[in-house]
Design an enzyme around this catalytic site. Structure first.
Site, PDB file in Angstrom:
ATOM      1  N   LYS A   1      80.122  42.898 131.696  1.00 50.02           N
ATOM      2  CA  LYS A   1      79.865  42.707 133.136  1.00 50.02           C
ATOM      3  C   LYS A   1      79.418  41.284 133.481  1.00 50.02           C
ATOM      4  O   LYS A   1      79.283  40.935 134.646  1.00 50.02           O
ATOM      5  CB  LYS A   1      78.789  43.688 133.618  1.00 50.02           C
ATOM      6  CG  LYS A   1      79.052  45.149 133.309  1.00 50.02           C
ATOM      7  CD  LYS A   1      80.183  45.687 134.124  1.00 50.02           C
ATOM      8  CE  LYS A   1      80.416  47.174 133.967  1.00 50.02           C
ATOM      9  NZ  LYS A   1      79.398  48.008 134.494  1.00 50.02           N
TER      10      LYS A   1
ATOM     11  N   GLU B   1      72.319  51.659 147.584  1.00 46.55           N
ATOM     12  CA  GLU B   1      71.780  50.851 146.473  1.00 46.55           C
ATOM     13  C   GLU B   1      71.131  49.575 146.998  1.00 46.55           C
ATOM     14  O   GLU B   1      70.064  49.170 146.522  1.00 46.55           O
ATOM     15  CB  GLU B   1      72.900  50.499 145.493  1.00 46.55           C
ATOM     16  CG  GLU B   1      73.395  51.702 144.701  1.00 46.55           C
ATOM     17  CD  GLU B   1      74.632  51.416 143.869  1.00 46.55           C
ATOM     18  OE1 GLU B   1      74.796  52.086 142.846  1.00 46.55           O
ATOM     19  OE2 GLU B   1      75.437  50.553 144.232  1.00 46.55           O
TER      20      GLU B   1
ATOM     21  N   THR C   1      72.975  54.151 140.551  1.00 48.26           N
ATOM     22  CA  THR C   1      74.149  55.024 140.418  1.00 48.26           C
ATOM     23  C   THR C   1      75.102  54.436 139.390  1.00 48.26           C
ATOM     24  O   THR C   1      75.283  53.217 139.339  1.00 48.26           O
ATOM     25  CB  THR C   1      74.854  55.143 141.787  1.00 48.26           C
ATOM     26  OG1 THR C   1      73.931  55.732 142.705  1.00 48.26           O
ATOM     27  CG2 THR C   1      76.100  56.020 141.711  1.00 48.26           C
TER      28      THR C   1
ATOM     29  N   GLY D   1      81.233  49.897 142.587  1.00 50.50           N
ATOM     30  CA  GLY D   1      82.340  50.576 141.895  1.00 50.50           C
ATOM     31  C   GLY D   1      82.285  52.080 142.131  1.00 50.50           C
ATOM     32  O   GLY D   1      83.317  52.741 142.217  1.00 50.50           O
TER      33      GLY D   1
ATOM     34  N   THR E   1      75.963  53.608 133.462  1.00 45.40           N
ATOM     35  CA  THR E   1      74.928  52.910 132.687  1.00 45.40           C
ATOM     36  C   THR E   1      73.550  53.445 133.042  1.00 45.40           C
ATOM     37  O   THR E   1      72.742  53.773 132.163  1.00 45.40           O
ATOM     38  CB  THR E   1      74.980  51.382 132.953  1.00 45.40           C
ATOM     39  OG1 THR E   1      76.329  50.960 132.867  1.00 45.40           O
ATOM     40  CG2 THR E   1      74.124  50.621 131.955  1.00 45.40           C
TER      41      THR E   1
HETATM   42  C1  5RP Z   1      77.836  52.179 141.997  1.00 45.88           C
HETATM   43  C2  5RP Z   1      77.545  50.911 141.311  1.00 45.88           C
HETATM   44  C3  5RP Z   1      77.376  50.943 139.829  1.00 45.88           C
HETATM   45  O1  5RP Z   1      76.086  50.569 139.505  1.00 45.88           O
HETATM   46  C4  5RP Z   1      78.375  50.024 139.198  1.00 45.88           C
HETATM   47  O2  5RP Z   1      79.681  50.423 139.620  1.00 45.88           O
HETATM   48  C5  5RP Z   1      78.293  50.056 137.677  1.00 45.88           C
HETATM   49  O3  5RP Z   1      78.667  51.301 137.193  1.00 45.88           O
HETATM   50  P1  5RP Z   1      78.719  51.610 135.637  1.00 45.88           P
HETATM   51  O4  5RP Z   1      77.330  51.526 135.127  1.00 45.88           O
HETATM   52  O5  5RP Z   1      79.301  53.010 135.564  1.00 45.88           O
HETATM   53  O6  5RP Z   1      79.621  50.592 135.010  1.00 45.88           O
HETATM   54  O7  5RP Z   1      77.407  49.860 141.888  1.00 45.88           O
HETATM   55  O8  5RP Z   1      78.015  51.989 143.378  1.00 45.88           O
END
Ligand code: 5RP
Length: 246
Positions: free
Chosen positions: A139, A121, A44, A114, A47
């Protein structure tokens, strides 16, 4: 509070154009691991959406895979792209999961959640033969918790009591809200975002948090990741678990 709001706004926006390019770079590399007949865990976030888009294109040109989505959002997105989907309960194992992360440390441990999908997940990652995390260079951190709060999924029942107990572990905790309303996860629970600062012992903290009644899961992903693909301004970089000496 501000740390969390900043992460959330950035999350919703998907980051700068440069960051989008780095995410796409990592996603394009990750999908190269996919082979015909595989079951793929679909993470999710912004990215992994690049990877899911690419998988959609591969399916259109003849690839046979089945995806297992980690959130309702991902399920909707994959369905729009006509990617065949299945459930973890109908499979013994997932071949590869591709997901994103909010923070990655040098041991390939993560903070995730996030987007609030951390419980599903983590379940999907746990049942996967190979877990590939795709991120842009922003990150990668020296210590988990430095830049983002740790999300914890809790029952709505007695959430305020659970929050107080979480604070006893040394954090400032905040109920996640969207426009003044509590954020509700796909599992119909709340998220409490916990600002610990640099987390000295992520392995112990993961267990301590999950021992609190009312906590379903937390966003620390420990020893679950095989490979992290990092999109960066200098080009792409791969970090592998087998190269880590612990
Ligand atoms: C969702 C997540 C996402 O993988 C994480 O927040 C990264 O998100 P993004 O790729 O939009 O930066 O853990 O629960």
């Amino acid at each position: 509070m501000y740390k969390f709001l900043y992460s959330l706004l950035h999350y919703l926006a998907g980051g700068s154009v440069e960051q989008q390019e780095m995410k796409k770079q990592a996603a394009d590399k990750a999908v190269q691991y996919i082979e015909d007949g595989m079951t793929i865990g679909l993470g999710t976030g912004s990215t992994v959406e690049f990877a899911i888009k690419k998988i959609g294109e591969m399916v259109k040109t003849g690839l046979h895979i089945e995806g297992v989505p980690t959130s309702l959002k991902t399920k909707r997105f994959a369905t729009e792209l006509q990617i065949p989907l299945t459930e973890l309960d109908d499979r013994t194992e997932i071949d590869i999961t591709i997901d994103g992360a909010d923070e990655v440390d040098s041991n390939l441990n993560l903070i995730k959640g996030g987007g609030g999908a951390l419980t599903r997940e983590k379940i999907i990652a746990y049942h996967s033969k190979k877990v590939i995390i795709i991120v842009d260079e922003t990150k990668i951190v020296k210590g988990l918790g430095c830049d983002c709060a740790l999300p914890v999924e809790v029952t709505r029942f007695a959430w305020a009591a659970t929050k107080k107990t979480l604070e006893k572990l040394g954090c400032t905790a905040e109920l996640r809200k969207i426009m003044d309303e509590a954020f509700i996860t796909d599992n119909q629970n709340y998220i409490i975002d916990c600002e610990f600062g640099k987390i000295a012992d992520p392995e112990t903290l993961e267990k301590d948090i999950n021992n609190i009644p009312g906590v379903l899961e937390n966003g620390l992903f420990i020893d679950l990741v095989d490979e992290v693909i990092v999109g960066s301004k200098q080009g792409m970089m791969t970090l592998e678990r087998q190269n880590i000496v612990q």
